[in-house]
Motif scaffolding. Structure first.
Motif, mmCIF file in Angstrom:
data_model
loop_
_atom_site.group_PDB
_atom_site.id
_atom_site.type_symbol
_atom_site.label_atom_id
_atom_site.label_comp_id
_atom_site.label_asym_id
_atom_site.label_seq_id
_atom_site.Cartn_x
_atom_site.Cartn_y
_atom_site.Cartn_z
ATOM 1 N N ASP A 25 -23.257 85.033 39.182
ATOM 2 C CA ASP A 25 -21.917 84.602 39.598
ATOM 3 C C ASP A 25 -21.409 83.444 38.750
ATOM 4 O OD1 ASP A 25 -21.748 86.540 41.531
ATOM 5 O OD2 ASP A 25 -22.413 85.236 43.159
ATOM 6 N N LEU A 26 -21.816 83.419 37.480
ATOM 7 C CA LEU A 26 -21.342 82.399 36.547
ATOM 8 C C LEU A 26 -20.522 83.093 35.463
ATOM 9 C CD1 LEU A 26 -24.637 80.338 36.171
ATOM 10 C CD2 LEU A 26 -22.665 79.776 37.586
ATOM 11 N N LYS A 27 -19.448 82.462 35.032
ATOM 12 C CA LYS A 27 -18.557 83.093 34.067
ATOM 13 C C LYS A 27 -18.308 82.166 32.891
ATOM 14 C CE LYS A 27 -16.173 85.803 37.633
ATOM 15 N NZ LYS A 27 -14.874 86.114 38.282
ATOM 16 N N SER A 28 -17.917 82.803 31.789
ATOM 17 C CA SER A 28 -17.549 82.102 30.577
ATOM 18 C C SER A 28 -18.672 81.149 30.160
ATOM 19 C CB SER A 28 -16.225 81.353 30.772
ATOM 20 O OG SER A 28 -15.761 80.866 29.529
ATOM 21 N N GLN A 29 -18.358 79.888 29.887
ATOM 22 C CA GLN A 29 -19.365 78.947 29.396
ATOM 23 C C GLN A 29 -19.979 78.100 30.513
ATOM 24 O OE1 GLN A 29 -20.131 79.417 26.054
ATOM 25 N NE2 GLN A 29 -18.739 81.067 26.619
ATOM 26 N N ASP A 30 -19.699 78.465 31.753
ATOM 27 C CA ASP A 30 -20.276 77.748 32.895
ATOM 28 C C ASP A 30 -21.717 78.202 33.100
ATOM 29 O OD1 ASP A 30 -20.870 76.444 35.220
ATOM 30 O OD2 ASP A 30 -19.681 77.779 36.503
ATOM 31 N N LEU A 31 -22.662 77.343 32.747
ATOM 32 C CA LEU A 31 -24.080 77.678 32.888
ATOM 33 C C LEU A 31 -24.642 77.255 34.239
ATOM 34 C CD1 LEU A 31 -25.396 76.734 29.321
ATOM 35 C CD2 LEU A 31 -24.586 78.944 30.164
ATOM 36 N N GLY A 32 -23.842 76.656 35.072
ATOM 37 C CA GLY A 32 -24.308 76.277 36.395
ATOM 38 C C GLY A 32 -24.939 74.895 36.424
ATOM 39 N N GLN A 33 -25.178 74.411 37.614
ATOM 40 C CA GLN A 33 -25.736 73.071 37.809
ATOM 41 C C GLN A 33 -27.237 73.063 37.596
ATOM 42 O OE1 GLN A 33 -24.823 71.526 41.662
ATOM 43 N NE2 GLN A 33 -26.020 69.642 41.404
ATOM 44 N N ARG A 34 -27.731 71.986 36.982
ATOM 45 C CA ARG A 34 -29.175 71.831 36.748
ATOM 46 C C ARG A 34 -29.815 71.192 37.982
ATOM 47 N NH1 ARG A 34 -29.621 69.234 30.646
ATOM 48 N NH2 ARG A 34 -28.464 70.859 29.529
ATOM 49 N N ARG A 35 -29.994 71.970 39.005
ATOM 50 C CA ARG A 35 -30.547 71.409 40.242
ATOM 51 C C ARG A 35 -32.026 71.043 40.112
ATOM 52 N NH1 ARG A 35 -27.169 75.658 42.400
ATOM 53 N NH2 ARG A 35 -25.470 74.804 43.674
ATOM 54 N N ALA A 36 -32.733 71.692 39.207
ATOM 55 C CA ALA A 36 -34.176 71.425 39.056
ATOM 56 C C ALA A 36 -34.444 70.117 38.346
ATOM 57 C CB ALA A 36 -34.846 72.576 38.307
ATOM 58 N N GLY A 37 -33.402 69.504 37.796
ATOM 59 C CA GLY A 37 -33.556 68.187 37.189
ATOM 60 C C GLY A 37 -34.541 68.149 36.041
ATOM 61 N N ILE A 38 -35.495 67.242 36.142
ATOM 62 C CA ILE A 38 -36.461 67.018 35.065
ATOM 63 C C ILE A 38 -37.672 67.945 35.158
ATOM 64 C CG2 ILE A 38 -37.874 65.278 36.229
ATOM 65 C CD1 ILE A 38 -37.900 63.697 33.609
ATOM 66 N N LEU A 39 -37.796 68.677 36.252
ATOM 67 C CA LEU A 39 -39.004 69.477 36.480
ATOM 68 C C LEU A 39 -39.283 70.498 35.369
ATOM 69 C CD1 LEU A 39 -38.836 70.107 40.338
ATOM 70 C CD2 LEU A 39 -40.271 68.483 39.083
ATOM 71 N N PRO A 40 -38.291 71.242 34.884
ATOM 72 C CA PRO A 40 -38.601 72.185 33.802
ATOM 73 C C PRO A 40 -39.142 71.492 32.553
ATOM 74 C CG PRO A 40 -36.505 72.749 34.826
ATOM 75 C CD PRO A 40 -36.912 71.419 35.360
ATOM 76 N N TYR A 41 -38.618 70.298 32.239
ATOM 77 C CA TYR A 41 -39.098 69.574 31.062
ATOM 78 C C TYR A 41 -40.532 69.076 31.268
ATOM 79 C CZ TYR A 41 -34.091 69.599 30.083
ATOM 80 O OH TYR A 41 -32.792 69.988 29.876
ATOM 81 N N LEU A 42 -40.840 68.657 32.474
ATOM 82 C CA LEU A 42 -42.216 68.246 32.771
ATOM 83 C C LEU A 42 -43.166 69.437 32.651
ATOM 84 C CD1 LEU A 42 -41.688 65.873 35.865
ATOM 85 C CD2 LEU A 42 -42.159 65.239 33.488
ATOM 86 N N ALA A 43 -42.710 70.604 33.085
ATOM 87 C CA ALA A 43 -43.537 71.803 32.966
ATOM 88 C C ALA A 43 -43.815 72.125 31.498
ATOM 89 C CB ALA A 43 -42.848 72.983 33.651
ATOM 90 N N LEU A 44 -42.805 72.000 30.645
ATOM 91 C CA LEU A 44 -43.002 72.243 29.211
ATOM 92 C C LEU A 44 -43.997 71.252 28.620
ATOM 93 C CD1 LEU A 44 -39.330 72.931 28.056
ATOM 94 C CD2 LEU A 44 -41.174 74.596 28.265
ATOM 95 N N ALA A 45 -43.848 69.969 28.976
ATOM 96 C CA ALA A 45 -44.757 68.951 28.441
ATOM 97 C C ALA A 45 -46.194 69.206 28.892
ATOM 98 C CB ALA A 45 -44.297 67.564 28.890
ATOM 99 N N ALA A 46 -46.361 69.561 30.163
ATOM 100 C CA ALA A 46 -47.702 69.851 30.666
ATOM 101 C C ALA A 46 -48.278 71.089 29.982
ATOM 102 C CB ALA A 46 -47.655 70.064 32.176
ATOM 103 N N GLY A 47 -47.437 72.084 29.702
ATOM 104 C CA GLY A 47 -47.904 73.285 29.008
ATOM 105 C C GLY A 47 -48.401 72.985 27.617
ATOM 106 N N VAL A 48 -47.682 72.145 26.884
ATOM 107 C CA VAL A 48 -48.119 71.750 25.536
ATOM 108 C C VAL A 48 -49.447 71.005 25.615
ATOM 109 C CG1 VAL A 48 -47.584 70.266 23.563
ATOM 110 C CG2 VAL A 48 -45.782 71.684 24.584
ATOM 111 N N ALA A 49 -49.575 70.094 26.579
ATOM 112 C CA ALA A 49 -50.789 69.289 26.711
ATOM 113 C C ALA A 49 -52.001 70.160 27.007
ATOM 114 C CB ALA A 49 -50.604 68.232 27.804
ATOM 115 N N ILE A 50 -51.845 71.111 27.919
ATOM 116 C CA ILE A 50 -53.003 71.926 28.300
ATOM 117 C C ILE A 50 -53.386 72.888 27.176
ATOM 118 C CG2 ILE A 50 -51.805 73.880 29.419
ATOM 119 C CD1 ILE A 50 -53.902 73.625 31.671
#
Length: 588
Positions: free
Chosen positions: A551-576
């Motif tokens: 239900d998103l249109k044009s260049q509206d990518l939606g709100q980043r409700r997950a905040g920093i969590l996806p970035y923390l997951a990426l950092a932890a993935g690189v570390a492991i």
């Protein structure tokens, strides 16, 4: 037949039902979950590709490795079923559906997932065709076998012309020299023909000969079958699948009833170096790493969401049914092979390279009957064709959807009048003809390709198992035809990290100690490809329809409700990943 640019009205005409967003794709809604199940039925055949290499790496633990890995794949499939249900208007599989979750957080991560999924899947074409070509060559130009008592060997030893070659040798050594010489002289010219030979930067010795040309012919046949669309492909896969799945079930069960299984072949439960030290754990974890390339592969059943008549229900049914088939066949076939052959038999050259698997199965269920063995050789060829068909169908749709959604070059967003993504299929074909020169020439190159592609696969799996919870946070109100239990979503997110750990530990075990870095370097190639598409072809804008399912249109990518969590997951993935790579080392 003339190809046409994707427009999509055929989708509504075939299904009799209009779906929001159908105007954006040219794939046709012509199959149900059973069609996708039969396309995915090529996955169990992948166990036959690496069953010998697994024995050499895991030793007596091989049967456990297969069972553990395919069970992990079944758990993960429930997360894929949930996110696939969100996107009834997309094809291309879990990578495409998961990428939509990451897009809010990074323009690079989203196409990376699609790219890694594609280069994990596409080598099945070249690897499968290489082994199938070996079986065909064995049938039309077999290499003769000789023993010490063979008349040809005796005559060679008695010939005065060969006296100098065996002068001073023991009887045993002289006999070996004679057997090698007679075998070489009697080998059909077709088996030794080499049209070109060269070294590829020291990584592999390339030889272009009959294996390459037979493999290329098989690829072209696969292309011709799929040119007529997904419905025709599913029908062909069903016929071949029945001819493959039933014999595999027989091979997995019969040895337990005819006395062929020696239960002592399952013990002791230690790695090949005989001890659970750092090196032993490295071999075990490396075996789990490469097993995932085969055992997780039934996730391809959700590649066809855009082609399902009823995507809301067909998606879950397809992947779960394919998953249970794989659990049964992988567990039974791997265990019966090990119980019958033992570790010594599992590590024979013909089992490791795949060309002796049919003969082994003939001994397991037919007491060595040549008739049964020849039937199983035909089954092996069909099994490999089944896997190749499946790989082209799934990987080409990943490329196609990447072209539609603005991640890969525009030319890929193209189908013919049958709804087949022909330009993506041609891309698969050309790329794999290049890989075929490696796989058909050098056993080390074969496993190097496998290891590099699996690096991409593990990255894709990690990103998509995290995408399930990201979608839950960012798109909580979007209807989910299937919702996985919360505990399973969390457990699968943990499996995503475990898979990166396996990648860090295990890539070095197969083909080349630097396979991890080669795989990561190949993954980085998506960056210039994406930048060209996004900033040159699309002028920095994504297609308006890309996130219509959310239900998103044009260049509206939606709100980043997950905040920093996806970035923390990426950092932890690189570390492991780095921890696994540097801490665990192969036995000296």
């Amino acid at each position: 037949m003339q190809d046409v640019v994707s427009k999509g009205p055929g989708a509504q005409a075939n299904s009799g039902e209009a779906f929001p967003g159908d105007e954006f794709g040219g794939l046709h809604r012509t199959i149900d979950w059973k069609g996708a199940f039969w396309i995915a039925s090529g996955v169990p055949a992948l166990v036959l590709i690496s069953i010998g290499g697994m024995g050499a790496t895991a030793g007596n633990l091989a049967f456990l490795v297969w069972a553990i890995s395919v069970t992990m794949g079944l758990f993960q499939s429930y997360s894929y079923a949930e996110i696939a249900g969100l996107f009834k208007n997309k094809s291309g599989g879990a990578a495409v559906y998961g990428s939509a979750a990451w897009l809010r957080y990074s323009k690079i991560i989203a196409p990376l997932s699609v790219w890694c999924n594609w280069y994990a899947w596409t080598p099945v074409l070249s690897l499968g065709c290489t082994i199938a070509a070996g079986y065909i060559l064995n049938a039309i130009a077999p290499i003769p076998t000789f023993g010490a008592d063979s008349p040809e060997v005796v005559a060679w030893l008695q010939s005065a012309a060969h006296a100098a070659a065996i002068d001073g040798k023991s009887v045993e050594d002289a006999t070996k020299i004679a057997i090698a010489a007679v075998t070489e002289a009697s080998t059909p010219a077709l088996r030794t023909m080499v049209l070109a030979s060269f070294s590829f930067f020291g990584l592999a010795n390339i030889e272009i000969g009959p294996t390459f040309f037979i493999g290329a012919a098989l690829m072209l046949t696969t292309f011709a079958i799929q040119h007529r669309g997904i419905l025709g492909t599913a029908r062909v896969q069903m016929v071949i699948g029945l001819l493959v799945v039933i014999p595999m079930l027989i091979v997995g069960v019969v040895p337990y009833f005819n006395g062929g299984v020696n239960y002592a072949n399952y013990t002791p439960l230690v790695p090949p170096n005989g001890v659970w030290d750092n090196g032993g754990w490295t071999l075990f974890l490396g075996a789990l790493f490469i097993a995932g390339w085969s055992t997780y592969a039934f996730e391809t059943a959700v590649c066809y969401t855009r082609e399902f008549k009823n995507p809301a229900s067909d998606t879950k049914k397809a992947i779960i049914a394919a998953g249970f088939l794989c659990v049964v066949l992988y567990t039974l076939v791997a265990a019966s092979f090990q119980g019958y052959l033992g570790l010594e038999g599992m590590t024979q050259p013909g089992i490791v390279d795949g060309t002796g698997v049919a003969a082994a199965m003939g001994n397991m269920v037919g007491s060595g009957s040549m008739f049964v063995t020849h039937l199983l050789e035909m089954m092996m060829i069909l099994a490999l064709v089944l896997a190749v068909q499946m790989a082209m169908a799934g990987s080409s749709r990943t490329l196609y959807q990447g072209g539609v959604d603005g991640w890969l070059p525009k030319y890929l967003a193209h189908t013919n009048e049958h709804g087949a993504p022909t330009r993506a299929m041609w891309t698969d074909l050309v790329f794999n003809l290049g890989l075929l020169t490696f796989a058909a020439s050098d056993a080390n190159a074969y496993y190097l390709i496998l290891s590099i592609s699996n690096v991409g696969y593990m990255i894709f799996i990690f990103l998509n198992l995290q995408a399930t919870w990201i979608h839950r946070i960012d798109s909580p109100n979007i209807k989910r035809p299937y919702r996985a239990p919360n505990w399973l979503v969390a457990f699968n997110a943990g499996l995503g990290f475990f898979n990166l750990f396996l990648m860090g530990v295990g890539a070095k075990v197969w083909g080349n100690p630097n396979a991890l870095w080669y795989g990561l370097a190949f993954g980085v190639l998506i960056i210039p490809v994406f930048l060209f598409r996004h900033y040159v072809q699309d002028k920095g804008r994504f297609p308006d329809h890309m996130l219509v399912d959310l239900d998103l249109k044009s260049q509206d990518l939606g709100q980043r409700r997950a905040g920093i969590l996806p970035y923390l997951a990426l950092a932890a993935g690189v570390a492991i990943t780095l921890f696994g790579h540097f801490y665990f080392q192969l036995p000296s």
